[in-house]
Design an enzyme around this catalytic site. Structure first.
Site, PDB file in Angstrom:
ATOM      1  N   SER A  33      34.005  36.142  42.255  1.00  0.00           N
ATOM      2  CA  SER A  33      35.598  35.767  41.865  1.00  0.00           C
ATOM      3  C   SER A  33      35.574  35.860  40.435  1.00  0.00           C
ATOM      4  O   SER A  33      34.838  35.266  39.424  1.00  0.00           O
ATOM      5  CB  SER A  33      35.538  34.253  42.313  1.00  0.00           C
ATOM      6  OG  SER A  33      35.783  34.377  43.787  1.00  0.00           O
TER       7      SER A  33
ATOM      8  N   HIS B 161      40.190  28.956  40.219  1.00  0.00           N
ATOM      9  CA  HIS B 161      39.365  28.211  41.419  1.00  0.00           C
ATOM     10  C   HIS B 161      37.893  28.038  40.843  1.00  0.00           C
ATOM     11  O   HIS B 161      37.110  27.233  41.204  1.00  0.00           O
ATOM     12  CB  HIS B 161      39.554  28.661  42.631  1.00  0.00           C
ATOM     13  CG  HIS B 161      38.726  30.096  42.952  1.00  0.00           C
ATOM     14  ND1 HIS B 161      39.351  31.135  43.032  1.00  0.00           N
ATOM     15  CD2 HIS B 161      37.275  30.248  43.356  1.00  0.00           C
ATOM     16  CE1 HIS B 161      38.483  32.170  43.112  1.00  0.00           C
ATOM     17  NE2 HIS B 161      37.131  31.528  43.562  1.00  0.00           N
TER      18      HIS B 161
ATOM     19  N   ASP C  62      46.193  32.612  40.652  1.00  0.00           N
ATOM     20  CA  ASP C  62      44.792  31.956  40.816  1.00  0.00           C
ATOM     21  C   ASP C  62      43.931  32.453  39.405  1.00  0.00           C
ATOM     22  O   ASP C  62      42.867  32.996  39.552  1.00  0.00           O
ATOM     23  CB  ASP C  62      43.911  32.629  42.070  1.00  0.00           C
ATOM     24  CG  ASP C  62      42.541  31.850  41.951  1.00  0.00           C
ATOM     25  OD1 ASP C  62      42.371  30.708  41.454  1.00  0.00           O
ATOM     26  OD2 ASP C  62      41.400  32.343  42.806  1.00  0.00           O
TER      27      ASP C  62
END
Length: 307
Positions: free
Chosen positions: A259, A150, A180
């Site tokens: 992230s 993402h 992800d």
């Protein structure tokens, strides 16, 4: 001289096994080649290369030199003994406290952490627009980097900033949407790029200390310490479009920008890739619950199979 990616295996530790972990065969780790000695040498080298380690070494050497000269110039001088050396080392350690476990972990992983920035193409004649900032970790010395999908999937251009200050563009060479994860290949790399050491999660237990590394809100690299809060957790994205399973839950502070960053043990070995935080409010900031994809899944995304 560039080094290849390293893997380590910890000895099994006694502890209770939950029903969920017994039933989830796909999450069991396969034993990896034992590079404990190499990892110890890496940690020792990193410590001696740190300011504290350097000052300790200088202090010990200075004491030994002065002591030897003083003894040599004194009539009837006695030979330097092991007890003298031990006393000198003990005195130096007492005057120069060793860094905390989290600080040592941060020093080990620091050279392998990169800032990942995605850009969207600007209008004709205009510069590209920054789309988002995340984190990545180098796992192969040829510039192979793991991050979250993402972070980069909507970007027209991807740039990575290495620990030594070198900035380079990168391309997506692989993806694992169900976890992800994305694999990046940097187009230019530092001369002596150091890959992270990855470690199996098979013996992790709730309460184990960990450090989350990343660029929260673009600030960093930032390091936050905490513990593993749980294993084999499930997370559904706020939009409900994606469900992630078999996650590591931890309480080290993580925010947007973390992230794709590594979750590491106190030895600086990567056990997961930070991927999500749980916050039911629109703020989407850290409330004490964060999740990481186990490194076994991440290694599979790039075809690495010591796990």
């Amino acid at each position: 001289m560039r080094k290849t990616a390293l893997y380590s295996r910890s000895a099994p530790r006694p502890g209770p096994t939950s029903p969920s972990s017994a039933s989830d065969a796909e999450a069991r780790a396969v034993p990896m080649p034992d590079t404990t000695a190499r990892a110890r040498w890496q940690r020792a080298a990193a410590f001696l290369g740190s300011p504290r380690g350097l000052w300790i070494a200088i202090g010990v050497l200075t004491f030994l030199l002065l002591f030897t000269l003083a003894q040599a110039l004194r009539p009837g001088a006695r030979a330097l003994t092991q007890e003298d050396i031990d006393a000198a080392v003990l005195s130096t350690l007492e005057k120069t406290p060793l860094p905390s476990p989290a600080a040592r972990a941060a020093e080990v992983i620091r050279p392998s952490v990169v800032r990942v920035t995605g850009y969207r193409a600007g209008k004709k004649g205009e510069e590209d627009i920054e789309h988002g900032v995340g984190t990545g970790v180098v796992i192969v010395d040829k510039g192979v980097i793991l991050t979250n999908l993402h972070v980069v999937q909507a970007a027209d251009t991807i740039k990575v900033l290495f620990a030594d200050g070198l900035e380079a563009t990168a391309s997506i060479t692989g993806a694992q949407p169900e976890n992800d994860l994305a694999v990046l290949q940097a187009h230019k790399i530092p001369d002596d790029l150091i890959p992270a050491t990855m470690r199996s999660t098979h013996d992790l237990l709730p309460g184990d200390q960990v450090v989350a590394v990343g660029f929260p809100f673009g600030i960093g690299p930032s390091y936050s310490a905490g513990v593993i809060s749980g294993l084999k957790r499930v997370f559904r994205s706020p939009e409900g479009k994606q469900k992630l399973t078999n996650l590591i839950q931890f309480d080290a502070a993580a925010n947007p920008g973390n992230s794709g960053g590594p979750l590491v043990t106190m030895d600086g070995e990567v056990v997961g890739i930070v991927t999500a935080i749980l916050n039911p409010t629109p703020a989407r900031t850290f409330l004490g619950i964060a999740f990481a994809v186990p490194i076994e899944n991440a290694a599979a995304a790039v075809g690495l199979h010591p796990f």
